[in-house]
Design a protein around this motif. Structure first.
Motif, PDB file in Angstrom:
ATOM      1  N   GLU A 164      28.247  -7.726  77.170  1.00 40.09           N
ATOM      2  CA  GLU A 164      27.488  -7.251  78.338  1.00 40.09           C
ATOM      3  C   GLU A 164      28.224  -7.552  79.636  1.00 40.09           C
ATOM      4  N   LEU A 165      28.730  -8.781  79.734  1.00 40.81           N
ATOM      5  CA  LEU A 165      29.337  -9.203  81.003  1.00 40.81           C
ATOM      6  C   LEU A 165      30.689  -8.529  81.237  1.00 40.81           C
ATOM      7  N   VAL A 166      31.410  -8.271  80.158  1.00 41.11           N
ATOM      8  CA  VAL A 166      32.694  -7.577  80.321  1.00 41.11           C
ATOM      9  C   VAL A 166      32.452  -6.119  80.740  1.00 41.11           C
ATOM     10  N   LEU A 167      31.345  -5.569  80.264  1.00 39.54           N
ATOM     11  CA  LEU A 167      30.977  -4.208  80.675  1.00 39.54           C
ATOM     12  C   LEU A 167      30.649  -4.192  82.179  1.00 39.54           C
ATOM     13  N   LYS A 168      29.966  -5.246  82.623  1.00 40.91           N
ATOM     14  CA  LYS A 168      29.547  -5.342  84.030  1.00 40.91           C
ATOM     15  C   LYS A 168      30.717  -5.704  84.947  1.00 40.91           C
ATOM     16  N   PHE A 169      31.628  -6.526  84.424  1.00 43.07           N
ATOM     17  CA  PHE A 169      32.795  -6.967  85.210  1.00 43.07           C
ATOM     18  C   PHE A 169      34.067  -6.608  84.426  1.00 43.07           C
ATOM     19  N   PRO A 170      34.461  -5.327  84.481  1.00 42.62           N
ATOM     20  CA  PRO A 170      35.547  -4.869  83.587  1.00 42.62           C
ATOM     21  C   PRO A 170      36.919  -5.473  83.890  1.00 42.62           C
TER      22      PRO A 170
END
Ligand SMILES: [Fe+2]
Ligand SMILES: [Fe+2]
Length: 324
Positions: free
Chosen positions: A225-231
């Motif tokens: 989720e977080l990598v999607l939000k902070f690519p």
């Protein structure tokens, strides 16, 4: 002259008013930092009480010790070296910290006041990020509504360009080489747990990292989720606890093409949180003598422990008394 009440005031100031002012505050309704933690193992829960645990407010204090996890080592050292008050970071419990003895009995015997500040100290400063070489631009202390599931996303400091730079920074700051000198082939100790790269190598570049703590309930779904939000995240940094391969967080990081690095272990919290706390107390009360109680656990094979006489003593006791 410094009194126990002065130290309580200082701890309350340091923690922005998070300490208990009197025993009537003993309720998590009144103080968010009075928290009971339980693994649901019957009889093993403990409640954190930020502030004074034992001792009178008008007791005089000349020498104070800051420690992480209170034990019989601490109280015996305190008694023998004239310490009047101990500030423990990790919460204490009766008949637990002092080798099964009651806190009051032992503390009163040596006339020592005891304070604890645990969750009340957390989140007050960015030291852990700084030590690992980054500045957070996103932080969450209860990601996915899980209390204590702390996540930082940070940009590395200008001098940190590779994973190797992070390891070097930790080795230098923690003075790991001097600890390593104490080791021989058979002995390992808890202050020699170095950082380690699990995905990538020393020259892998790092600019944006996610800093997590695997023991807090952080999952590979959270990471996704977080990598999607902070690519732009390129690296997963874990500290306090670490993971050992195989592990879902490692698998997910590999799938996402991220580096993975383990930083400081929990054993270094005396440096990350303990010394700044001690320095803050000193800044408020310069006349107080302050010492740090630094722990270090050594692992030695049974076959090598102590002297031949001691090992023969153990064999005799075991054979004669500890077998049916
Ligand atoms: Fe801790
Ligand atoms: Fe802590």
């Amino acid at each position: 002259m410094v009194l126990v009440s002065d130290i309580l005031d200082v701890l309350d100031n340091i923690t922005n008013g998070r300490c208990l002012k009197n025993s009537g505050d003993f309720s998590s309704n009144k103080n968010h930092y009075v928290v009971t933690k339980s693994s649901n193992i019957p009889g093993k829960a403990v409640t954190e009480l930020p502030g004074l645990i034992s001792g009178n407010l008008d007791m005089e204090v000349e020498k104070l010790a800051v420690t992480m996890t209170l034990s019989e080592h601490d109280i015996e050292l305190a008694g023998a070296t004239g310490v009047d008050a101990i500030v423990a970071h990790h919460p204490v419990a009766d008949a637990c910290n002092f080798g099964g003895l009651l806190l009051k009995d032992y503390l009163n015997l040596y006339n020592i006041a005891l304070f604890e500040v645990h969750e009340a100290l957390h989140g007050l400063h960015p030291g852990m990020s700084w030590i690992h070489g980054h500045v957070p631009y996103y932080s969450n202390f209860s990601y996915d509504n899980i209390p204590g599931n702390v996540v930082y996303i940070g940009k590395t400091l200008p001098e940190i360009k590779t994973l190797g730079d992070i390891l070097n920074r930790l080795n230098n700051l923690m003075d790991l080489d001097s600890h390593t000198c104490l080791l021989n082939d058979n002995e390992k100790n808890s202050l020699c747990l170095r950082g380690e790269i699990l995905l990538g190598n020393e020259s892998s570049s790092v600019k944006n990292l996610i800093h997590i703590f695997p023991h807090t309930g952080f999952t590979s779904k959270h990471l996704e989720e977080l990598v999607l939000k902070f690519p732009n995240i390129d690296t997963v940094l874990v500290s306090f606890s670490r993971v050992f391969s195989p592990h879902p967080l490692l698998e997910k990081s590999k799938e996402l093409g991220l580096n993975f690095i383990c930083g400081n272990s929990h054993t270094f919290e005396i440096f990350e949180n303990g010394i700044p706390l001690a320095q803050a107390i000193k800044d408020y009360l310069p006349e107080l003598e302050i010492v740090i109680f630094k722990e270090n656990v050594t692992s030695i094979p049974l076959e090598n422990i102590s002297t031949v006489k001691m090992r023969n003593y153990a064999k005799y006791i075991s054979k004669k008394y500890l077998h049916k």
